[in-house]
Design a protein around this motif. Structure first.
Motif, PDB file in Angstrom:
ATOM      1  N   LEU A 105       0.925  -1.063  -0.004  1.00  0.00           N
ATOM      2  CA  LEU A 105      -0.103  -0.111   0.007  1.00  0.00           C
ATOM      3  C   LEU A 105       0.908   1.304  -0.158  1.00  0.00           C
ATOM      4  N   GLY A 106       1.808   1.351  -1.003  1.00  0.00           N
ATOM      5  CA  GLY A 106       2.746   2.636  -0.737  1.00  0.00           C
ATOM      6  C   GLY A 106       4.203   2.136  -0.802  1.00  0.00           C
ATOM      7  N   THR A 107       5.002   3.191  -0.873  1.00  0.00           N
ATOM      8  CA  THR A 107       6.548   2.952  -0.654  1.00  0.00           C
ATOM      9  C   THR A 107       6.947   3.368   0.417  1.00  0.00           C
ATOM     10  N   PRO A 108       7.048   2.607   1.670  1.00  0.00           N
ATOM     11  CA  PRO A 108       7.440   2.923   2.866  1.00  0.00           C
ATOM     12  C   PRO A 108       9.131   3.137   3.122  1.00  0.00           C
ATOM     13  N   ASN A 109       9.487   3.970   3.932  1.00  0.00           N
ATOM     14  CA  ASN A 109      10.869   3.981   4.251  1.00  0.00           C
ATOM     15  C   ASN A 109      11.194   2.999   5.295  1.00  0.00           C
ATOM     16  N   VAL A 110      12.071   2.191   5.422  1.00  0.00           N
ATOM     17  CA  VAL A 110      12.573   1.213   6.114  1.00  0.00           C
ATOM     18  C   VAL A 110      13.863   1.443   7.020  1.00  0.00           C
ATOM     19  N   LEU A 111      13.626   1.752   8.294  1.00  0.00           N
ATOM     20  CA  LEU A 111      14.815   2.368   8.883  1.00  0.00           C
ATOM     21  C   LEU A 111      15.363   1.513  10.225  1.00  0.00           C
ATOM     22  N   PRO A 112      16.584   0.867  10.070  1.00  0.00           N
ATOM     23  CA  PRO A 112      16.940  -0.149  11.033  1.00  0.00           C
ATOM     24  C   PRO A 112      17.221   0.372  12.203  1.00  0.00           C
ATOM     25  N   ALA A 113      16.719  -0.002  13.544  1.00  0.00           N
ATOM     26  CA  ALA A 113      16.714   0.515  14.716  1.00  0.00           C
ATOM     27  C   ALA A 113      16.918  -0.748  15.743  1.00  0.00           C
ATOM     28  N   ARG A 114      16.838  -0.585  16.969  1.00  0.00           N
ATOM     29  CA  ARG A 114      16.738  -1.350  18.019  1.00  0.00           C
ATOM     30  C   ARG A 114      15.784  -1.097  19.117  1.00  0.00           C
ATOM     31  N   VAL A 115      15.155  -2.054  19.782  1.00  0.00           N
ATOM     32  CA  VAL A 115      14.427  -1.824  20.723  1.00  0.00           C
ATOM     33  C   VAL A 115      15.094  -2.279  22.225  1.00  0.00           C
ATOM     34  N   GLU A 116      15.266  -1.328  23.145  1.00  0.00           N
ATOM     35  CA  GLU A 116      15.906  -1.715  24.077  1.00  0.00           C
ATOM     36  C   GLU A 116      15.066  -1.473  25.466  1.00  0.00           C
ATOM     37  N   ARG A 117      14.657  -2.265  26.163  1.00  0.00           N
ATOM     38  CA  ARG A 117      13.842  -1.897  27.621  1.00  0.00           C
ATOM     39  C   ARG A 117      12.482  -1.066  27.017  1.00  0.00           C
ATOM     40  N   GLY A 118      11.814  -1.430  25.929  1.00  0.00           N
ATOM     41  CA  GLY A 118      10.876  -0.757  25.651  1.00  0.00           C
ATOM     42  C   GLY A 118      10.756   0.768  24.808  1.00  0.00           C
ATOM     43  N   ALA A 119      12.479   1.106  24.542  1.00  0.00           N
ATOM     44  CA  ALA A 119      12.501   2.424  23.967  1.00  0.00           C
ATOM     45  C   ALA A 119      13.187   2.041  22.634  1.00  0.00           C
ATOM     46  N   LEU A 120      12.924   2.896  21.528  1.00  0.00           N
ATOM     47  CA  LEU A 120      13.537   2.599  20.342  1.00  0.00           C
ATOM     48  C   LEU A 120      14.744   3.439  20.062  1.00  0.00           C
ATOM     49  N   LEU A 121      15.571   3.025  19.581  1.00  0.00           N
ATOM     50  CA  LEU A 121      16.686   4.043  19.185  1.00  0.00           C
ATOM     51  C   LEU A 121      17.190   3.626  17.758  1.00  0.00           C
ATOM     52  N   LEU A 122      16.844   4.653  16.837  1.00  0.00           N
ATOM     53  CA  LEU A 122      17.170   4.641  15.408  1.00  0.00           C
ATOM     54  C   LEU A 122      18.714   4.421  15.291  1.00  0.00           C
ATOM     55  N   ASN A 123      19.059   3.761  14.318  1.00  0.00           N
ATOM     56  CA  ASN A 123      20.628   3.348  14.123  1.00  0.00           C
ATOM     57  C   ASN A 123      21.163   4.833  13.744  1.00  0.00           C
ATOM     58  N   GLY A 124      22.157   5.379  14.471  1.00  0.00           N
ATOM     59  CA  GLY A 124      22.498   6.611  13.894  1.00  0.00           C
ATOM     60  C   GLY A 124      21.987   8.027  14.926  1.00  0.00           C
ATOM     61  N   ALA A 125      21.185   7.526  15.550  1.00  0.00           N
ATOM     62  CA  ALA A 125      20.471   8.562  16.677  1.00  0.00           C
ATOM     63  C   ALA A 125      21.127   8.394  17.881  1.00  0.00           C
ATOM     64  N   THR A 126      21.043   9.558  18.882  1.00  0.00           N
ATOM     65  CA  THR A 126      21.686   9.458  19.951  1.00  0.00           C
ATOM     66  C   THR A 126      20.422   9.200  21.299  1.00  0.00           C
ATOM     67  N   ALA A 127      19.220   9.793  20.875  1.00  0.00           N
ATOM     68  CA  ALA A 127      18.145   9.744  21.815  1.00  0.00           C
ATOM     69  C   ALA A 127      17.147   8.914  21.543  1.00  0.00           C
ATOM     70  N   THR A 128      16.379   8.240  22.214  1.00  0.00           N
ATOM     71  CA  THR A 128      15.490   7.186  22.080  1.00  0.00           C
ATOM     72  C   THR A 128      14.059   7.808  21.681  1.00  0.00           C
ATOM     73  N   LEU A 129      13.161   7.136  21.044  1.00  0.00           N
ATOM     74  CA  LEU A 129      11.825   7.413  20.811  1.00  0.00           C
ATOM     75  C   LEU A 129      11.057   6.635  21.489  1.00  0.00           C
ATOM     76  N   ALA A 130       9.803   6.888  21.721  1.00  0.00           N
ATOM     77  CA  ALA A 130       8.822   6.216  22.495  1.00  0.00           C
ATOM     78  C   ALA A 130       8.362   4.731  21.652  1.00  0.00           C
ATOM     79  N   THR A 131       7.910   3.901  22.066  1.00  0.00           N
ATOM     80  CA  THR A 131       7.485   2.758  21.279  1.00  0.00           C
ATOM     81  C   THR A 131       5.722   2.733  21.933  1.00  0.00           C
ATOM     82  N   ALA A 132       5.054   2.537  20.798  1.00  0.00           N
ATOM     83  CA  ALA A 132       3.603   2.349  21.254  1.00  0.00           C
ATOM     84  C   ALA A 132       3.347   0.791  21.385  1.00  0.00           C
ATOM     85  N   GLY A 133       2.845   0.539  22.488  1.00  0.00           N
ATOM     86  CA  GLY A 133       2.112  -0.856  22.730  1.00  0.00           C
ATOM     87  C   GLY A 133       3.447  -1.701  22.886  1.00  0.00           C
TER      88      GLY A 133
END
Lengths: 377, 265
Positions: A237-265
């Motif tokens: 259904l479209g052309t999404p971007n796929v970004l590699p990342a890690r989830v650690e203890r419920g927090a999302l860290l994009l490869n190349g970023a230094t701060a985490t993002l929230a993860t829903a659910g």
């Protein structure tokens, strides 16, 4: 009439066309089977009609178990992609065919048949063309004759195989709208097959996204669009971007970023892929440490949309961003500019999942029709 | 229409040179008899018997071929079986075989001490040296005409059509009768006409198996040869001209019938 499909299996030789399909279709629903070629959508439709014998599973129409019923006994209205009109019969005789072939006891008398055919001609807006032969009709008219012919037997369910596939874009649009209103008028449970996502999303109450013989997702247009449940649905259904990342203890860290993002659910721990659409990426300032830094390598304006190709510093991958109407007062993006982006909406899928593609018997160069033909011979 | 004049001119010239002039020669020669003489030759008992045998046997053979040729074509189109290619090649053999070879082979098979003939003789059926033998030979040489004209059309009948008929509640026989048969019929008429025409003109294979008894198993083409051997050139051309006219009328009728059927499709 409602339809229940349970554990339906179908093989063509070594090709596994349907891998245990479960699906419930409500009475009066307009349902789309959406998927690329080879996904099994047409096979499923034909299985419901009884045109493909099943290797396993069950098809029920209401309380009737249709699994063992012949095509004739199932009383389904089937509309073929290439119309399959009887060329040597007039429009009238084509529509009356299903009534004329009934056993004498059940066959309506001539007057009733006449009346019924004329009603159907009016319904499909072809009044006055009953004496024509199929060769004298346009594609759209043929399709409507095929539909009237299918409706003549008062089917339990209406099945349409790529109903607009052979028509040009303009006629397609008109017919789509018309089919929608016809469905509202007649209320038949209707299932149609399409590979056109726009068609499926515009027309159907619910969409079934299929891939390689399994159902990837079932949902309303909004559900499928807003919350794709698998990477495949995202891609289809479209052309999404796929970004590699890690989830650690419920927090999302994009490869190349230094701060985490929230993860829903509930997010899967460990390496993940972040799926985000080009319009779901936001441009942010230098102070946002959860963002990714990149360099603009491509700009393209289409109407009110600006598309940017951004090469990420971390991975060197190029991702695509879609920004709304570039305001003349806002910064003009140029090739070579540095930019920081962060996904505002996204879904996470565990990385390195084995896909169905590894299984044997799948030859992507063959369409399902070819598999079907092969297994016949 | 650009190019009409030269192409039409060429067509008429070619047709005239190859077909019409030789045929006109037949009528010219036959006209030497005068109308009364011509009538006398044609209505002689032996000629009438030969003509009705030729046309009658050819019609029966063509009907047999239409029925069984269609079945053969159906099997070839719809089923896969070991040796299909080989059988496919066998179908065309009657096209290629020198007719005398066919005649000798059939005679050997169907004569009273032949493989099939001996069996049939027990049942009291005599094939070789009877009109029945003529029908057998004519059926043999006409089969490929039906198979090869019906086969491609049958291949064209989409499975979709049969499936559509089935979803609409049609039983199998109704589908065959109402959907497949009308689609195939025009080509079947063509195959019938070709098979019939070939059988009427067949000489080589028939004369071996026919026995050639005047009034019983003597075909018209043979009668023409006999008359020629008796130096009755005018008599021979009279029979020839009659065959020509009859054949032409029959083929014309078949073509018109076909055009009428096609227009409805």
């Amino acid at each position: 009439m409602d339809i229940q499909i349970r554990g339906v299996q179908k093989h063509y030789g070594s090709f596994h066309a349907l891998r245990g399909i479960d699906l419930d279709i409500a009475s009066g629903e307009l349902l789309a089977l959406l998927g690329p070629s080879g996904s099994g959508k047409t096979t499923l439709l034909r299985a419901i009609a009884g045109l493909e014998p099943l290797d396993g599973g069950q098809v029920k129409f209401g309380d009737i178990d249709a699994t063992g019923l012949s095509v004739q006994e199932r009383k389904v209205g089937f509309v073929f992609q290439q119309y399959a009109l009887f060329k040597h019969m007039t429009v009238f005789d084509n529509i009356a065919f299903g009534l004329n072939v009934r056993p004498k006891k059940e066959r309506p008398d001539t007057v009733t048949i006449n009346k019924r055919v004329r009603e159907l001609l009016e319904l499909v807006q072809l009044g006055g063309l009953e004496k024509r032969y199929p060769a004298q009709l346009s594609g759209g008219q043929k399709q409507r004759v095929a539909l009237a012919r299918a409706l003549a037997i008062e089917p339990r369910v209406l099945l349409l195989d790529e109903p607009f596939g052979a028509l040009d874009a303009k006629v397609r649009k008109d017919l789509r709208r018309w089919l929608r209103s016809l469905h509202r008028e007649t209320g038949y449970t209707t299932i149609f097959v399409t590979h056109d996502q726009e068609e499926a999303l515009e027309l159907a109450d619910r969409v079934v996204v299929m891939n390689r013989g399994v159902i990837e997702q079932v949902g309303t247009t909004d559900e499928v669009w807003d919350a794709p449940s698998t990477p495949f649905v995202y891609d289809f259904l479209g052309t999404p971007n796929v970004l590699p990342a890690r989830v650690e203890r419920g927090a999302l860290l994009l490869n190349g970023a230094t701060a985490t993002l929230a993860t829903a659910g509930a997010a899967p721990e460990g390496p993940v892929n972040v799926y985000t659409r080009p319009n779901e990426l936001r441009v942010v300032g230098d102070d946002d440490a959860s963002a990714l830094t990149g360099k603009i390598v491509e700009t393209q304006r289409t109407g009110l949309l600006l598309r940017l190709g951004v090469k990420l510093l971390s991975s060197g991958d190029v991702i695509e961003i879609e920004l709304p109407h570039p305001d003349p007062d806002v910064q003009r993006w140029q090739i070579g500019d540095g930019i920081r982006v962060r996904p505002s909406r996204y879904s996470l899928f565990p990385r390195a999942v084995a896909t169905a593609a590894d299984e044997s018997g799948y030859d992507p160069t063959l369409t399902v029709t070819e598999h079907r033909e092969r297994s016949r011979t | 229409m650009p190019g009409l004049t030269p192409t039409l001119g060429f067509t008429l010239f070619y047709l005239g040179l190859i077909v019409l002039i030789p045929l006109a020669g037949v009528f010219f020669k036959a006209s030497g008899l005068g109308f009364a003489g011509l009538w006398k030759v044609i209505t002689s008992e032996r000629v009438l018997a030969a003509l009705s045998l030729s046309f009658g046997a050819a019609a029966i053979a063509a009907v047999l071929n239409a029925v069984f040729g269609t079945i053969v074509a159906w099997v070839f189109v719809r089923y896969e079986f070991p040796g299909k290619r080989l059988f496919d090649a066998f179908i065309d053999l009657p096209f290629a075989l020198p007719t005398a070879v066919a005649g000798i082979a059939l005679t050997a098979l169907y004569s009273e001490n032949g493989w099939i003939g001996s069996v049939l003789a027990h049942a009291g059926i005599k094939v070789a040296y009877t009109p029945l033998g003529i029908i057998v030979a004519m059926t043999f040489i006409g089969l490929p005409f039906v198979v090869r004209t019906v086969e491609p059309v049958l291949r064209e009948v989409e499975r979709d059509l049969e499936e559509a008929a089935a979803t609409l509640g049609a039983r199998r026989w109704q589908t065959v009768l109402r959907v497949i048969a009308p689609a195939v019929f025009p080509s079947l008429v063509t195959g019938f006409a070709l098979s019939f025409a070939r059988a009427v003109g067949e000489y080589g294979s028939v004369i071996f198996i026919a026995g050639n008894f005047p009034m019983v198993s003597e075909i018209a083409p043979l009668l023409i040869i006999i008359k020629l051997e008796e130096f009755d050139y005018k008599g021979a051309t009279a029979v020839a001209a009659t065959m020509l006219v009859l054949s032409f009328l029959l083929l014309l009728t078949i073509n018109l019938l076909q055009a009428w059927v096609r227009r409805r499709v």
